[in-house]
Motif scaffolding. Sequence first.
Motif, PDB file in Angstrom:
ATOM      1  N   VAL A   8       4.113  -6.708  -5.158  1.00  9.63           N
ATOM      2  CA  VAL A   8       3.959  -8.057  -4.612  1.00  9.63           C
ATOM      3  C   VAL A   8       4.988  -8.232  -3.499  1.00  9.63           C
ATOM      4  N   GLN A   9       4.514  -8.507  -2.282  1.00  8.41           N
ATOM      5  CA  GLN A   9       5.437  -8.741  -1.175  1.00  8.41           C
ATOM      6  C   GLN A   9       5.957 -10.174  -1.263  1.00  8.41           C
ATOM      7  N   TRP A  18       9.828  -6.567  -1.819  1.00  6.13           N
ATOM      8  CA  TRP A  18       8.710  -6.550  -2.750  1.00  6.13           C
ATOM      9  C   TRP A  18       9.224  -6.517  -4.177  1.00  6.13           C
ATOM     10  N   ASP A  19       8.453  -7.105  -5.090  1.00  3.98           N
ATOM     11  CA  ASP A  19       8.596  -6.892  -6.522  1.00  3.98           C
ATOM     12  C   ASP A  19       7.577  -5.812  -6.851  1.00  3.98           C
ATOM     13  N   GLN A  26       8.411  -0.432 -15.698  1.00  2.00           N
ATOM     14  CA  GLN A  26       9.749  -0.686 -15.164  1.00  2.00           C
ATOM     15  C   GLN A  26       9.645  -1.578 -13.924  1.00  2.00           C
ATOM     16  N   TYR A  27      10.418  -2.666 -13.901  1.00  2.14           N
ATOM     17  CA  TYR A  27      10.470  -3.543 -12.729  1.00  2.14           C
ATOM     18  C   TYR A  27      11.387  -2.920 -11.685  1.00  2.14           C
ATOM     19  N   LEU A  28      10.942  -2.928 -10.430  1.00  5.60           N
ATOM     20  CA  LEU A  28      11.741  -2.441  -9.305  1.00  5.60           C
ATOM     21  C   LEU A  28      11.808  -3.520  -8.235  1.00  5.60           C
ATOM     22  N   TYR A  29      12.981  -3.675  -7.654  1.00  5.71           N
ATOM     23  CA  TYR A  29      13.185  -4.579  -6.517  1.00  5.71           C
ATOM     24  C   TYR A  29      13.309  -3.697  -5.284  1.00  5.71           C
ATOM     25  N   ILE A  69       9.556  -3.599   7.784  1.00  2.00           N
ATOM     26  CA  ILE A  69       8.991  -2.279   7.519  1.00  2.00           C
ATOM     27  C   ILE A  69       7.685  -2.488   6.759  1.00  2.00           C
ATOM     28  N   GLU A  70       6.713  -1.660   7.032  1.00  6.84           N
ATOM     29  CA  GLU A  70       5.443  -1.714   6.304  1.00  6.84           C
ATOM     30  C   GLU A  70       5.620  -1.045   4.948  1.00  6.84           C
ATOM     31  N   LEU A  71       4.852  -1.482   3.974  1.00  3.84           N
ATOM     32  CA  LEU A  71       4.968  -0.950   2.617  1.00  3.84           C
ATOM     33  C   LEU A  71       4.768   0.561   2.584  1.00  3.84           C
TER      34      LEU A  71
END
Length: 105
Positions: A8-9, A18-19, A26-29, A69-71
């Motif tokens: 999610v941006q 992004w989340d 696992q959650y990443l920031y 930056i693009e994903l």
Amino acid sequence: MSALARVVQTCRACPSQWDAWTVDGQYLYLRYRHGIGSVEAQPSKDPNTWDLDTPPLTEWDDGTDGGVIELDDFLSRAGLRLAMLAPVVSYEEYVEQQRRERADQ
């Protein structure tokens, strides 16, 4: 290379961020600001649960001092990839979802 099940941006520029959640939950920031990209593993999306002393899983400086930056580029530099059929929520969709949630309260 870790696979992401959902992204999610939450901000599109300065910083781009992004989340994200891995296929294992696992959650990443994910964050990119001033040309520096980083990936942090945290216990949840709630910043009140974060351990700020935990070093990033990965971090790089591309020397550009950029804030956008693009994903796809971010994931490539971070050594991450999207899992097959993983949803990617755009910033506009995220903002609309937040608006609807506030209206429902």
